[in-house]
Design a protein around this motif. Sequence first.
Motif, mmCIF file in Angstrom:
data_model
loop_
_atom_site.group_PDB
_atom_site.id
_atom_site.type_symbol
_atom_site.label_atom_id
_atom_site.label_comp_id
_atom_site.label_asym_id
_atom_site.label_seq_id
_atom_site.Cartn_x
_atom_site.Cartn_y
_atom_site.Cartn_z
ATOM 1 N N VAL A 172 42.838 23.151 18.897
ATOM 2 C CA VAL A 172 43.014 24.418 18.179
ATOM 3 C C VAL A 172 42.232 25.540 18.862
ATOM 4 O O VAL A 172 42.699 26.679 18.935
ATOM 5 C CB VAL A 172 42.597 24.251 16.701
ATOM 6 C CG1 VAL A 172 42.600 25.590 15.984
ATOM 7 C CG2 VAL A 172 43.560 23.293 15.998
ATOM 8 N N ILE A 173 41.048 25.233 19.393
ATOM 9 C CA ILE A 173 40.282 26.226 20.163
ATOM 10 C C ILE A 173 41.099 26.700 21.361
ATOM 11 O O ILE A 173 41.146 27.894 21.681
ATOM 12 C CB ILE A 173 38.939 25.625 20.646
ATOM 13 C CG1 ILE A 173 37.952 25.529 19.486
ATOM 14 C CG2 ILE A 173 38.349 26.452 21.778
ATOM 15 C CD1 ILE A 173 37.291 26.819 19.098
ATOM 16 N N ARG A 174 41.751 25.759 22.043
ATOM 17 C CA ARG A 174 42.581 26.121 23.199
ATOM 18 C C ARG A 174 43.706 27.067 22.778
ATOM 19 O O ARG A 174 44.005 28.050 23.444
ATOM 20 C CB ARG A 174 43.162 24.863 23.838
ATOM 21 C CG ARG A 174 44.132 25.145 24.976
ATOM 22 C CD ARG A 174 44.813 23.869 25.415
ATOM 23 N NE ARG A 174 44.015 23.125 26.349
ATOM 24 C CZ ARG A 174 44.099 21.808 26.534
ATOM 25 N NH1 ARG A 174 44.928 21.090 25.799
ATOM 26 N NH2 ARG A 174 43.360 21.202 27.421
ATOM 27 N N CYS A 175 44.335 26.760 21.646
ATOM 28 C CA CYS A 175 45.407 27.615 21.138
ATOM 29 C C CYS A 175 44.872 28.991 20.771
ATOM 30 O O CYS A 175 45.468 30.017 21.108
ATOM 31 C CB CYS A 175 46.074 26.961 19.929
ATOM 32 S SG CYS A 175 47.397 27.953 19.204
ATOM 33 N N ALA A 176 43.734 29.031 20.081
ATOM 34 C CA ALA A 176 43.151 30.307 19.677
ATOM 35 C C ALA A 176 42.795 31.164 20.895
ATOM 36 O O ALA A 176 43.026 32.381 20.905
ATOM 37 C CB ALA A 176 41.920 30.058 18.811
ATOM 38 N N ALA A 177 42.243 30.532 21.927
ATOM 39 C CA ALA A 177 41.892 31.262 23.151
ATOM 40 C C ALA A 177 43.149 31.817 23.823
ATOM 41 O O ALA A 177 43.165 32.958 24.312
ATOM 42 C CB ALA A 177 41.134 30.345 24.111
ATOM 43 N N PHE A 178 44.207 31.020 23.855
ATOM 44 C CA PHE A 178 45.480 31.471 24.431
ATOM 45 C C PHE A 178 46.003 32.677 23.649
ATOM 46 O O PHE A 178 46.451 33.665 24.229
ATOM 47 C CB PHE A 178 46.497 30.340 24.401
ATOM 48 C CG PHE A 178 47.877 30.735 24.842
ATOM 49 C CD1 PHE A 178 48.226 30.713 26.187
ATOM 50 C CD2 PHE A 178 48.837 31.127 23.918
ATOM 51 C CE1 PHE A 178 49.494 31.090 26.600
ATOM 52 C CE2 PHE A 178 50.114 31.498 24.314
ATOM 53 C CZ PHE A 178 50.441 31.478 25.656
ATOM 54 N N MET A 179 45.964 32.596 22.318
ATOM 55 C CA MET A 179 46.470 33.687 21.490
ATOM 56 C C MET A 179 45.678 34.967 21.741
ATOM 57 O O MET A 179 46.242 36.064 21.811
ATOM 58 C CB MET A 179 46.395 33.307 20.003
ATOM 59 C CG MET A 179 47.330 32.180 19.608
ATOM 60 S SD MET A 179 49.074 32.587 19.937
ATOM 61 C CE MET A 179 49.812 30.949 19.882
#
Length: 319
Positions: free
Chosen positions: A54-61
């Motif tokens: 989820v951290i990876r997704c948040a950083a991408f967003m």
Amino acid sequence: MATAEQSTVTASVPTPSPEEQSLRRGFHLLAFEDALALEERASPRTIEAYRRDVIRCAAFMREQGITKATEITPGSLREFVYHLKDLGLAGTSIRRNISALRTWFRIMLAEGLVTHDPTERLDTPARFRTLPEVLTVEDVLKLLAAPGLDERLAFRDRAMLELAYGAGLRVSEWIGLALKDVLLDEGLVRVLGKGSKERLVPIGRSAIGAVAVYVRELRPVLERGEGKGVLFLNGQGKPLTRMGAWKILRKYVTMAGIEKPVSPHTLRHSFATHLLEGGADLRAVQEMLGHADIATTQIYTHVDREYLRSVHRQFHPRP
């Protein structure tokens, strides 16, 4: 006083960096982790894996200008999944990422932190058939013409866009290119793809010309001893990052007036689709994309049914 479960969670999660703390606030990651531990009774190992995903997704967003969970759309999540494919993640890892995202949104919905769940129609790798947007040739021409001479780094940006589309490169491949990898006299670019597999991809006159101008006129000005032999440098003379490449692309997509979502993956997919629509052999496209399995190329390079019918009518002995 902390409960036994809370102590376990705290012990299993590393101290976040300041950047990660900022992401946690905007994307409700603390509530997510607490719910996993206290309500879902997930193991510390699962919590850590889901937290990373989820951290990876948040950083991408955040790279895409999305700073809150409420701003995430089905389209931005699809682009994130294609981003995972570009990173070379296995199908099992992507499926776990999607599972983490679904759990994340389910918890946020239950807590009243979001009002909709954009993961509802998110495909898993086994079902990938909804492909990213493809640019028309007209859109591509507008995008490539967008860097104007009034832009300080126009020569670099034009070369980067020409090469990304002209050779169908993954974003990791185009920012990783070395100066020595561009063989301008031969009209080739040497690409180190997934699994460290090397391939040679032809490039056209437009890409050759744009790269030649950048290498001759601008790159020596940018190089300050920290370029490490990499082709594309940022304004400080250091190798361009993935985030930097995304920002540059997004800037020119906006300037070109293209309203559909465009990612580096879109340029790669457009490259392959345009080749096939122009009559290129599927095996040749497979080689240029660096796919080990032609089935992957068939998924990347959809061709509309009418085009297939026209090819059949033109070449089959009994149309």
